[in-house]
Design an enzyme around this catalytic site. Structure first.
Site: not given
Length: 452
Positions: A98, A242
């Site tokens: 992530s 992200d």
């Protein structure tokens, strides 16, 4: 026996490569995932980190060795992997860390239909198998190994999203997107192709070393470039994704961030227009605006703990149409209850492009209160400091206390939540009130006890 306690988290696997885990361990995770899900076939995908292709392929080898067929969709966003799991009806594994720095990598796993795999839904069992096999050796391979085959689902993913939100009739919009060298650079061009949007692409080159800034829009310093660009080109909106593009942050035409709670309220209103009387899930540190807007639009708001596993469980239990978190995770029943920043972004584009007001004016109706944002305090004794805060408010007649997730104290004109981090020696404070002065007063009041 290997100690996986440092890398197997509450919802996923996450750690430094190769110091904490490597391809040999990924292969065992693949075998364990196959065994615990009991599936005949699975789907895998990965982000742009240098270690991702090797880890993903090792995982596939581990599953295939036990006779499981593996569909590799290759480079993808996390929500694209969830799409593949839902559309193909297969358990899935996404290789990504992530927003973490480049040296990290991880695995987000789900069952068929993008149902989450967490500690209580299979992850603890997967960990136990991997630990055992690191001591006893890999499991006995199947007589007939499974196949490993590539499949491109990007076009199908984009088609599915565009079937959920119609952008064809919106007014032309100038949209700046900061992909942070993450997977938004892979998905955004395909999803927005041919729509009445003029795309200004920032950092779309897939580069898991993150040469421009961390792919973590939750940190304000990573929004600075996007904010400047929106102002510079006179854009209608800015979007920041992200690293694995499952979260989306929104910037208005003035370069100001739009609170994720306001986006949650906006999208909830749109989903309730499609599904009258529906249930909307929100975590306990989203703004008061969210349940207010849900009620005003005829829906039912359900409050839950912070974290995607809790949101997804509540969505499944209640049949909720939508869920939102303060961290810019947005969950949709029409997307297998999974989170997708891209679909949330499309809702905002549709709302903005369906009327003539600028974004700042459009979202004002959903952004009704003053808020502190999340304030972290490093403390040696989390439980002790939290207990001291509880004691400071326990005898007051003008407040209510609850401990659904940490400590929430609610008064007529303000509330705060104080939660302990699961991974660091931190207490996290969020305060909301009807005005900035009250936010500052309550913030300082609580912090004086937390940091005493």
């Amino acid at each position: 026996m290997a100690d996986l306690s440092q890398i197997v988290k509450a919802y996923d696997v996450r750690g430094v490569v190769p110091d904490q885990w490597d391809e040999a361990l990924a292969e065992l995770f693949g075998a364990a995932f196959a065994r615990i899900t009991g599936a005949d076939a699975i789907v895998t995908g990965h982000d742009m980190r240098p270690s991702s292709p090797g880890l993903s392929r090792a995982f596939a080898r581990g599953a295939a060795a036990l006779g499981v067929d593996v569909t590799e969709i290759g480079l993808c966003s996390t929500d694209e992997l969830y799409f593949a799991s839902g559309a193909l009806g297969l358990p899935g594994a996404m290789f990504t860390a992530s927003h973490n720095p480049a040296q990290y990598n991880g695995i987000k796993m789900c069952r068929a239909g993008a149902a989450p795999v967490g500690q209580d839904t299979g992850l603890a069992d997967i960990r136990a198998l991997v630990e055992r096999w690191t001591e006893t050796g890999a499991p006995e391979p199947a007589a007939t190994p499974g196949t490993i085959a590539a499949r491109d689902v990007l076009g199908d993913y984009a088609k599915h999203l565009r079937g959920l939100v119609d952008l064809s009739g919106i007014r032309p919009l100038k949209v700046v997107v900061d992909a942070g060298n993450g997977m938004g650079g892979h998905t955004v061009p395909t999803v927005l192709d041919g729509l009445p949007t003029e795309l200004d692409a920032m950092y779309f080159e897939l580069d898991g070393t993150f040469p421009n800034h961390e792919a973590n829009p939750l940190d304000p310093k990573n929004l600075v470039d996007l904010q400047a660009r929106v102002r510079e080109v006179g854009a209608d909106i800015g979007l920041a994704f992200d690293g694995d593009a499952d979260r989306c942050f929104v910037i208005d035409e003035n370069g100001d961030p739009v609170p994720p709670s306001a986006i949650t309220a906006l999208v909830a209103a749109r989903e309730l227009a499609k599904h009258p009387g529906g249930t909307v899930i929100h975590n306990l540190i989203t703004s008061w605006s969210v349940p207010e807007v849900v009620k005003e639009h005829g829906g039912k708001a359900v409050r839950t703990r912070v974290g995607h596993s809790f949101i997804k469980e509540e969505m499944a239990r209640t049949g909720a149409i939508f869920g939102g978190e303060h961290s810019a995770h947005y969950y949709f029943r029409d997307f297998w209850n999974a989170d997708t920043g891209m679909l949330a972004a499309m809702h905002v584009l549709a709302a903005l492009g369906g009327q003539d007001e600028p974004l700042s004016r459009l979202v004002a109706q959903y952004d009704r209160y003053a808020a502190s944002g999340e304030i972290n305090s490093t403390v040696a004794d989390q439980a002790g400091r939290a207990a001291a805060v509880k004691a400071a408010y326990a005898d007051r007649d003008d407040v209510q206390l609850d401990e659904l997730d940490g400590l929430t104290v609610t008064a007529a004109d303000w509330w705060f939540n104080l939660r302990a981090s699961n991974t660091e020696p931190l207490l996290r404070l969020n305060v909301e009130a009807r005005d900035e002065q009250t936010v500052a007063r309550i913030r300082d009041e609580v912090l004086s006890v937390v940091r005493a």
